[in-house]
Design a protein around this motif. Structure first.
Motif, mmCIF file in Angstrom:
data_model
loop_
_atom_site.group_PDB
_atom_site.id
_atom_site.type_symbol
_atom_site.label_atom_id
_atom_site.label_comp_id
_atom_site.label_asym_id
_atom_site.label_seq_id
_atom_site.Cartn_x
_atom_site.Cartn_y
_atom_site.Cartn_z
ATOM 1 N N ASP A 360 -1.752 -18.858 30.394
ATOM 2 C CA ASP A 360 -2.714 -19.626 29.381
ATOM 3 C C ASP A 360 -2.655 -20.913 27.675
ATOM 4 O O ASP A 360 -2.490 -19.908 27.109
ATOM 5 C CB ASP A 360 -3.740 -18.631 29.333
ATOM 6 N N PRO A 361 -2.315 -21.876 28.356
ATOM 7 C CA PRO A 361 -1.584 -22.449 27.508
ATOM 8 C C PRO A 361 -2.315 -22.731 26.098
ATOM 9 O O PRO A 361 -2.600 -23.127 25.758
ATOM 10 C CB PRO A 361 -0.952 -23.569 27.969
ATOM 11 N N SER A 362 -4.025 -22.855 26.140
ATOM 12 C CA SER A 362 -5.176 -22.544 25.933
ATOM 13 C C SER A 362 -4.887 -22.278 24.497
ATOM 14 O O SER A 362 -5.215 -22.483 23.753
ATOM 15 C CB SER A 362 -6.535 -22.772 26.959
ATOM 16 N N ARG A 363 -4.365 -20.359 24.420
ATOM 17 C CA ARG A 363 -4.581 -19.602 23.670
ATOM 18 C C ARG A 363 -3.263 -20.320 22.743
ATOM 19 O O ARG A 363 -3.185 -20.549 21.169
ATOM 20 C CB ARG A 363 -4.016 -18.344 24.383
ATOM 21 N N LEU A 364 -2.706 -21.294 22.719
ATOM 22 C CA LEU A 364 -1.625 -21.582 21.411
ATOM 23 C C LEU A 364 -2.149 -23.376 21.640
ATOM 24 O O LEU A 364 -1.588 -24.438 20.831
ATOM 25 C CB LEU A 364 -0.379 -22.485 22.555
ATOM 26 N N PHE A 366 -3.402 -25.802 24.092
ATOM 27 C CA PHE A 366 -2.770 -27.095 24.635
ATOM 28 C C PHE A 366 -3.869 -26.658 25.517
ATOM 29 O O PHE A 366 -3.962 -25.248 26.707
ATOM 30 C CB PHE A 366 -1.867 -26.772 25.070
ATOM 31 N N ASP A 367 -4.637 -27.421 26.539
ATOM 32 C CA ASP A 367 -4.652 -27.654 28.210
ATOM 33 C C ASP A 367 -3.937 -28.245 29.076
ATOM 34 O O ASP A 367 -2.946 -29.244 28.947
ATOM 35 C CB ASP A 367 -5.883 -28.406 28.514
ATOM 36 N N LEU A 368 -3.749 -27.552 30.543
ATOM 37 C CA LEU A 368 -2.868 -28.524 31.052
ATOM 38 C C LEU A 368 -3.215 -29.067 32.129
ATOM 39 O O LEU A 368 -4.430 -29.556 32.418
ATOM 40 C CB LEU A 368 -2.721 -27.404 32.195
ATOM 41 N N VAL A 369 -2.713 -30.625 32.039
ATOM 42 C CA VAL A 369 -3.120 -31.755 32.477
ATOM 43 C C VAL A 369 -3.761 -32.035 33.800
ATOM 44 O O VAL A 369 -4.187 -32.362 34.506
ATOM 45 C CB VAL A 369 -2.154 -33.075 32.120
ATOM 46 N N ARG A 370 -2.507 -30.992 34.770
ATOM 47 C CA ARG A 370 -2.535 -30.676 35.956
ATOM 48 C C ARG A 370 -1.363 -29.832 36.134
ATOM 49 O O ARG A 370 -0.657 -28.868 35.206
ATOM 50 C CB ARG A 370 -1.621 -31.815 36.476
ATOM 51 N N PRO A 371 -1.625 -29.117 37.341
ATOM 52 C CA PRO A 371 -1.067 -28.014 37.920
ATOM 53 C C PRO A 371 0.866 -28.131 37.226
ATOM 54 O O PRO A 371 0.956 -29.027 37.693
ATOM 55 C CB PRO A 371 -1.377 -27.196 38.842
ATOM 56 N N PRO A 372 1.275 -27.177 37.047
ATOM 57 C CA PRO A 372 2.824 -27.013 36.664
ATOM 58 C C PRO A 372 3.492 -27.100 37.469
ATOM 59 O O PRO A 372 2.959 -26.711 39.174
ATOM 60 C CB PRO A 372 3.340 -25.089 36.074
ATOM 61 N N MET A 373 4.908 -27.253 37.985
ATOM 62 C CA MET A 373 6.011 -27.951 38.884
ATOM 63 C C MET A 373 6.764 -27.632 39.223
ATOM 64 O O MET A 373 7.298 -27.668 37.662
ATOM 65 C CB MET A 373 6.080 -29.489 38.572
ATOM 66 N N ILE A 374 7.236 -27.025 39.781
ATOM 67 C CA ILE A 374 8.531 -26.361 39.789
ATOM 68 C C ILE A 374 9.807 -27.696 39.920
ATOM 69 O O ILE A 374 9.656 -27.999 41.319
ATOM 70 C CB ILE A 374 8.389 -25.060 40.747
ATOM 71 N N TYR A 375 10.650 -28.069 39.439
ATOM 72 C CA TYR A 375 12.462 -28.625 39.728
ATOM 73 C C TYR A 375 13.195 -27.917 39.936
ATOM 74 O O TYR A 375 13.713 -26.993 38.953
ATOM 75 C CB TYR A 375 12.158 -29.762 38.740
ATOM 76 N N LEU A 386 7.726 -28.007 35.527
ATOM 77 C CA LEU A 386 7.419 -29.105 34.890
ATOM 78 C C LEU A 386 5.255 -28.734 33.702
ATOM 79 O O LEU A 386 4.942 -28.739 34.868
ATOM 80 C CB LEU A 386 7.127 -29.890 35.027
ATOM 81 N N LEU A 387 5.443 -28.893 32.617
ATOM 82 C CA LEU A 387 3.886 -28.292 32.283
ATOM 83 C C LEU A 387 4.079 -29.946 31.632
ATOM 84 O O LEU A 387 4.142 -30.269 30.657
ATOM 85 C CB LEU A 387 4.033 -27.560 31.220
ATOM 86 N N VAL A 388 2.607 -29.881 32.070
ATOM 87 C CA VAL A 388 1.758 -31.530 31.682
ATOM 88 C C VAL A 388 1.008 -30.759 30.475
ATOM 89 O O VAL A 388 -0.424 -30.480 30.915
ATOM 90 C CB VAL A 388 1.755 -32.224 32.044
ATOM 91 N N LEU A 389 0.987 -30.933 29.338
ATOM 92 C CA LEU A 389 -0.046 -30.573 28.304
ATOM 93 C C LEU A 389 -0.628 -31.639 27.588
ATOM 94 O O LEU A 389 0.103 -32.488 26.448
ATOM 95 C CB LEU A 389 0.450 -29.508 26.934
ATOM 96 N N VAL A 390 -2.158 -31.436 26.791
ATOM 97 C CA VAL A 390 -2.555 -32.335 26.635
ATOM 98 C C VAL A 390 -2.590 -31.458 25.008
ATOM 99 O O VAL A 390 -3.133 -29.968 25.892
ATOM 100 C CB VAL A 390 -3.500 -33.075 26.634
ATOM 101 N N VAL A 391 -2.957 -31.746 23.427
ATOM 102 C CA VAL A 391 -3.485 -31.270 22.225
ATOM 103 C C VAL A 391 -5.088 -31.239 22.512
ATOM 104 O O VAL A 391 -5.697 -32.871 22.623
ATOM 105 C CB VAL A 391 -3.010 -31.674 21.083
ATOM 106 N N LYS A 392 -4.912 -30.311 22.167
ATOM 107 C CA LYS A 392 -7.148 -30.156 22.255
ATOM 108 C C LYS A 392 -7.455 -30.263 21.251
ATOM 109 O O LYS A 392 -6.760 -30.177 19.863
ATOM 110 C CB LYS A 392 -7.298 -28.826 22.392
#
Ligand SMILES: C[S@@+](CC[C@H](N)C(=O)[O-])C[C@H]1O[C@@H](n2cnc3c(N)ncnc32)[C@H](O)[C@@H]1O
Length: 392
Positions: A360-364, A366-375, A386-392
């Motif tokens: 739940d990155p929104s607690r910090l 940030f919104d997730l731009v897309r679902p996380p991906m494992i590399y 890989l987390l792609v986040l946007v500042v709320k």
């Protein structure tokens, strides 16, 4: 219209293409190939794409056995290119790659052999790249410079669920340049781990999205040996890098000096300095276009750690990375995007332990731009998420 052959982790390569060209312009053709609606494509900025090809024609097909379908396509190709090349005055090098057909490499090769003998009758010489596989590897395509000039051609033939796409390559990933940027830099550090330059490019693209060619400023607050910043400079971005370790700061400085001497770029190194990402105030934070970093990944493991050790390392990484996100949030302009690689640990049964903050990155803030991906590679204990986040 172009097609892209996707790299080792096709879902990440696909996400990179969606970020750069817009979701509406990128469609899956097969699990490993995407079509892209674009006027032109610069393969050198795409870390996840192995070949780019321009679509020449598309044929819809009804139910047919692969071997029969390929025989039809093969005939069309030999007719078309005999006609096209019968009066050229230079030697042609040709490679043929097929994707999605259940046919042996020799069937692919046969198309080239027929074309070669048909052109010979017109006095045109053709060098055929042998097919040990139905599709030429990226290395073979790159080493033979296929797609980079009119006389070095790779035909890429893709069978999708409904159609066959015939495309001409515009080049393969420049493996030589990646190896030089990865292994040629003066400072490397196996213990902190180094991001492959291709992954750094993918992360830059995921963070920048459609702004990937707008000049701007990139921050890496866990810069290590400077891979993200090096790739950002080569994309003409200005860069700021900070790291907790003085040693890593000096490694980044040395590596960026090397890239500046060995490669042309207009990006400026604004600042490289020692700082703790959990409490630092970055002086140019409001001007930052994107934050791209591989955060602290904890210690390396060659075998899955004990439950107690896993709990300790997960808690430690979660504390540092949450602390960093809380600290940077008020410094960034709302809407700024981040692409951060965080650790996830693979157990013996293949399941992954994720950092609690990813739930739940929104607690910090940030919104997730897309679902996380494992590399990761299948045998790797510490994977990168890989987390792609946007500042709320
Ligand atoms: C996985 S490495 C990054 C490697 C880098 N991407 C590269 O290609 O070389 C993580 C880095 O985070 C740094 N680090 C750890 N804790 C930190 C903190 N609190 N603030 C800033 N940097 C930190 C480490 O010194 C290390 O260089």
């Amino acid at each position: 219209m172009f097609i892209a052959t996707l790299g080792r982790q096709p879902e990440i390569s696909f996400a990179e293409l969606e970020a750069v060209f817009g979701r509406q312009n990128v469609q899956p053709a097969t699990p490993d190939i995407a079509t892209i609606d674009a006027d032109d494509i610069d393969l050198s900025i795409l870390g996840g794409t192995t070949k780019i090809a321009k679509v020449i024609t598309t044929h819809n097909y009804a139910n047919k056995r692969d071997s029969d379908l390929f025989t039809d396509i093969s005939r069309q190709i030999t007719n078309h290119y005999t006609d096209k090349w019968r009066s050229v005055d230079h030697k042609i090098t040709l490679g043929i790659s097929t994707y999605g057909f259940n046919i042996p490499p020799r069937a692919v090769q046969k198309t080239g052999i027929i074309l070669k003998s048909s052109l010979r009758k017109s006095g045109v010489s053709l060098r055929l790249i042998p097919n040990t596989e139905s599709a030429l590897s990226t290395a073979v395509s790159h080493n033979n410079k296929l797609g980079l000039s009119d006389n070095k051609v790779e035909l890429i033939i893709v069978k999708t669920k409904t159609s066959v796409i015939i495309a001409e390559s515009r080049g393969a990933q420049n493996i030589t340049a990646y190896t030089r940027r990865d292994h040629g830099k003066p400072k490397r550090d196996a213990f902190v781990g180094m991001l492959p330059p291709k992954l750094a490019q993918i992360m830059l693209n995921l963070a920048l999205g459609s702004k990937n060619d707008t000049p701007g400023l990139i921050l890496d607050p866990f810069c290590g040996t400077g891979t993200v910043l090096q790739e950002a400079l080569l994309r003409q971005f200005d860069v700021i890098g900070t790291d907790l370790s003085d040693k890593m700061v000096s490694y980044t400085q040395e590596n960026l000096n090397w890239i500046t001497k060995s490669h042309k770029h207009t990006g400026q190194i604004i600042e490289i300095s020692q700082a703790d990402a959990t409490n630092n105030q970055w002086s140019n934070a409001q001007q930052i276009s994107a934050v791209v970093c591989e955060t602290y990944l904890g210690q390396p493991f060659s075998a899955p750690p004990s439950p107690a050790k896993l709990k300790e390392v997960t808690g430690n990484c979660n504390h540092i990375i949450s602390g960093f996100l809380k600290n940077i949030h008020p410094q960034l302009t709302p809407g700024t995007r981040l692409c951060i690689a965080v650790p996830a640990w693979r157990s013996k049964d293949g399941s992954l332990t994720h950092l609690p903050l990813t739930r739940d990155p929104s607690r910090l803030g940030f919104d997730l731009v897309r679902p996380p991906m494992i590399y990761s590679r299948p045998d790797q204990v510490v994977a990168r998420e890989l987390l792609v986040l946007v500042v709320k």
